[in-house]
Design a protein around this motif. Structure first.
Motif, short mmCIF file in Angstrom:
data_model
loop_
_atom_site.label_atom_id
_atom_site.label_comp_id
_atom_site.label_asym_id
_atom_site.label_seq_id
_atom_site.Cartn_x
_atom_site.Cartn_y
_atom_site.Cartn_z
N SER A 63 -20.18 48.96 -34.63
CA SER A 63 -20.05 50.07 -33.71
C SER A 63 -20.19 49.56 -32.28
CB SER A 63 -21.14 51.11 -33.99
OG SER A 63 -22.40 50.63 -33.55
N GLN A 106 -21.07 48.78 -39.53
CA GLN A 106 -20.55 50.03 -40.08
C GLN A 106 -19.38 49.75 -41.01
OE1 GLN A 106 -17.81 51.12 -36.13
NE2 GLN A 106 -19.16 52.65 -36.96
N GLU A 141 -16.65 56.75 -40.62
CA GLU A 141 -17.76 56.29 -41.44
C GLU A 141 -18.18 57.33 -42.46
OE1 GLU A 141 -21.18 53.58 -40.17
OE2 GLU A 141 -20.55 54.50 -38.29
#
Length: 263
Positions: free
Chosen positions: A20, A26, A140
Motif C-alpha cells: 500500500s 496487501q 483488497e
C-alpha cells in the motif's frame, strides 16, 4: 490432488502481493479496470436511487475541498495509482457519513456537512475517502471475500462427513468474520485516517481539526459497538492515532498554502 491445489493457491497469493502507499503488505488481485467498472456502475445506481443535493453553495464547498485534496494526494503519494478523473456527489441523507468507490467515486452525505463545523473537518473525511481509493482498499476487500469463499469451498472438498463439513464451515465462517474480515477492515480505516491526515495537511487544511471532527462524530453517533466486533476503530482510538501523528501533519500544513474553501 491436494498438493496441486495448495500449490496453485500459494502461487495465486504470491502473484498478488504488493504494498500500500504506506508500505503495508496487501493482496489485491482484481484488475483495476474491473474495479473501476464496478465503482462506476454502483455509483450510477446510487445516483438513480438516492436524492442528490442541489444547493449550489454546498456543492461548491464540497467540490472545492475535494479538488484540493485530490491534487495534494497526487503530491503526497506520487507512486499510488490515481484515477484519471474524480466524481464527488453530495447526497441528501441525514446520516453523517461519506464513502468511496473504486475508480474515483466519492459520495458525501448532507448529514456530514452539518456535523463538520469547518471546511477542514469536512476535509478530514473526504481526505480519508480519497485515501481509501489510493490505497486500493476496495480491491483488497473483494480479494479477501473471494479468498474466504474459495477456502470454504476447499473445506467441503476435503471433508468426508457432511455433518462435520457443515460444522467446520460454520466455525470457519465465524472465525474468518471475527479473526480476519473485521480487523482487516479496521486496518484499512486506520490507514486511511493517517493517509487522509497527511493529504489534508498537504492541501492546506488544519490537521488539528481532524480530532475535533471525530469528537463531533462521537457526540452525534452516541454509543458505539465494542471495537472487537466493529469494522471501524472507535472514536477514542481514532483520535489517539491522529494525535500521535499530528506533529508530522503540522509540518506539512505549515509548508502548505492555506485552503480557502468556504460556504
Amino acid at each position: 490432488m491436494r498438493p496441486l491445489i495448495l500449490g496453485l493457491l500459494a502461487l495465486f497469493l504470491l502473484t498478488g502481493c504488493q504494498e500500500s502507499p504506506t508500505g503495508r503488505n496487501q493482496l489485491a488481485l482484481v484488475p483495476d479496470a474491473v474495479m473501476a467498472d464496478i465503482g462506476q456502475q454502483s455509483f450510477a445506481q446510487m445516483k438513480e436511487q438516492n436524492p442528490v443535493q442541489e444547493d449550489p453553495r454546498v456543492n461548491r464547498l464540497v467540490q472545492c475541498i475535494a479538488g484540493k485534496l485530490v491534487r495534494a494526494a497526487a503530491i503526497q503519494y506520487p507512486a499510488a495509482p490515481m484515477p484519471e478523473s474524480w466524481e464527488v456527489v453530495v447526497f441528501r441523507n441525514d446520516t453523517p457519513n461519506a464513502f468511496a468507490l473504486p475508480g474515483g467515486k466519492i459520495g458525501v452525505h448532507t448529514g456530514l456537512v452539518r456535523v463538520a463545523e469547518t471546511p477542514a473537518q469536512l476535509a478530514t473525511v473526504i481526505g480519508h475517502e480519497v485515501a481509501h481509493v489510493l490505497a486500493d482498499h476496495g480491491n483488497e476487500r473483494l480479494t479477501q471475500e473471494l479468498g474466504l469463499k474459495a477456502s470454504l469451498f476447499l473445506v467441503g472438498l476435503f471433508t468426508e462427513s457432511e455433518i462435520a463439513e457443515d460444522q467446520l464451515q460454520n466455525a470457519l465462517g465465524i472465525g474468518a468474520q471475527l479473526g480476519i474480515t473485521l480487523p482487516f477492515s479496521r486496518a484499512h480505516e486506520s490507514e486511511a485516517d493517517l493517509m487522509g491526515l497527511a493529504i489534508m495537511a498537504r492541501a492546506g487544511f488544519n490537521p488539528e481539526q481532524s480530532v475535533e471532527l471525530w469528537r463531533n462524530m462521537a457526540r452525534a453517533s452516541g454509543e458505539q459497538p465494542l471495537e472487537f466486533l466493529s469494522t471501524h476503530p472507535n472514536h477514542d482510538t481514532r483520535i489517539g492515532d491522529l494525535s500521535a501523528h499530528m506533529e508530522s501533519a503540522n509540518q506539512l500544513f505549515r509548508a502548505a498554502v492555506p485552503a480557502d474553501c468556504n460556504l
